[in-house]
Scaffold this active site. Structure first.
Site, PDB file in Angstrom:
ATOM      1  N   PRO A   2       0.948  -1.120  -0.085  1.00 31.78           N
ATOM      2  CG  PRO A   2      -0.794  -1.641   1.446  1.00 31.78           C
ATOM      3  CD  PRO A   2       0.724  -1.942   1.465  1.00 31.78           C
ATOM      4  CD  GLU A   3       2.671   3.025  -4.386  1.00 32.84           C
ATOM      5  OE1 GLU A   3       2.533   4.246  -4.927  1.00 32.84           O
ATOM      6  OE2 GLU A   3       2.835   1.975  -5.173  1.00 32.84           O
TER       7      GLU A   3
END
Length: 292
Positions: A2-3
């Site tokens: 996840p960013e």
């Protein structure tokens, strides 16, 4: 992994559903979930029981919720979370069946929805840590640079630091000590918007190119946030278990051999740091090699 947009979506969910509630009990179902809490699982449980989670914060890909005592005074500690590759923080009704990969459960004194930490690959983790000076940023997170969506982000300082480095621009975008929250997906998308190849040397960038790059980064991050993030599988969801839909709007990432949305040239894939980079060979020409 996840960013920024995916973690920010989770933060917003925690702010809505968890912030301001007092922990009644904590259950740790897998020791790896709290391996970053060096004092062990029992200490982790004791440190949270009876404490109030006052707010939800994010720096880069880390989340934290400062703790307060019964009388509302800051406890000087925070619950720190990193989702890793497959970690999920879910808000569920108590009657909801346990998830297959449930690692930790938090119940609250109001008897409402539980907070559950689910992690298939157990690369993520939770810990109770010192909240940092003034209760602002936990020490574990302090080395991470603020992201370009933060009002305190200094464009001139970023531009100067970026152009002083002798590296490639994509490597610089992934350096969390330089700019927070940008990972492989959004680096490729930002570079396409700025018409820059990821191999372009940072010390050859003009101020105008750095400005275009920052504009591209902000554009893609805002766009992803509006779509709830990017989900390629069921591992990334928000606190209510909903997927993000920005994958439908990706211009280059994962689009190999498909036409560039800007010029129609087929997108190419190149190997990059044991991962992949995607770009348009027409819009993002490779830089000329340095002379010896």
């Amino acid at each position: 992994m996840p960013e920024l947009p995916e973690v920010e979506v989770v933060r917003r969910g925690l702010e809505r559903w968890v912030a301001g509630r007092t922990v009644a009990s904590v259950e740790v179902d897998h020791p790896r979930a709290v391996r970053r809490h060096l004092e062990g699982a029992e200490h982790f449980v004791a440190a949270l029981t009876g404490r109030t989670l006052t707010a939800a914060h994010r720096r880069g890909k880390y989340l934290w919720l400062p703790l307060a005592e019964d009388d509302g005074t800051p406890a000087g500690q925070a619950l720190v979370a990193h989702l890793g590759m497959s970690g999920q923080l879910l808000v569920e009704k108590p009657a909801q069946p346990d998830e297959t990969h449930l690692r930790a459960r938090f119940t609250f004194t109001d008897g409402g929805r539980e907070l559950r930490f689910v992690d298939q690959r157990t690369f993520g983790g939770l810990a109770v840590e010192d909240a940092g000076e003034g209760g602002t940023v936990p020490p574990r997170v302090a080395h991470i640079a603020i992201d370009p969506l933060d009002p305190a982000f200094d464009e001139a300082d970023f531009s100067a630091r970026l152009r002083r480095r002798r590296t490639e621009v994509k490597r610089a975008l992934l350096d969390q000590t330089l700019i927070g929250g940008v990972g492989n997906i959004y680096a490729d998308e930002s570079l396409w918007r700025a018409r820059l190849h990821g191999n372009r040397p940072t010390d050859r960038l003009t101020r105008a190119q750095v400005g275009a790059l920052l504009e591209g980064v902000r554009d893609v991050l805002h766009g992803s946030l509006a779509q709830g993030g990017t989900s390629f599988d069921s591992l990334y969801v928000d606190v209510n278990g909903q997927s993000g839909y920005f994958s439908r709007h990706l211009a280059v990432y994962g689009q190999v051999d498909r036409p560039c949305p800007r010029c129609g040239t087929p997108i190419v894939r190149e190997s990059f740091m044991n991962r992949s980079s995607y770009s348009c060979p027409q819009c993002q020409p490779r830089p000329r090699p340095r002379r010896p």
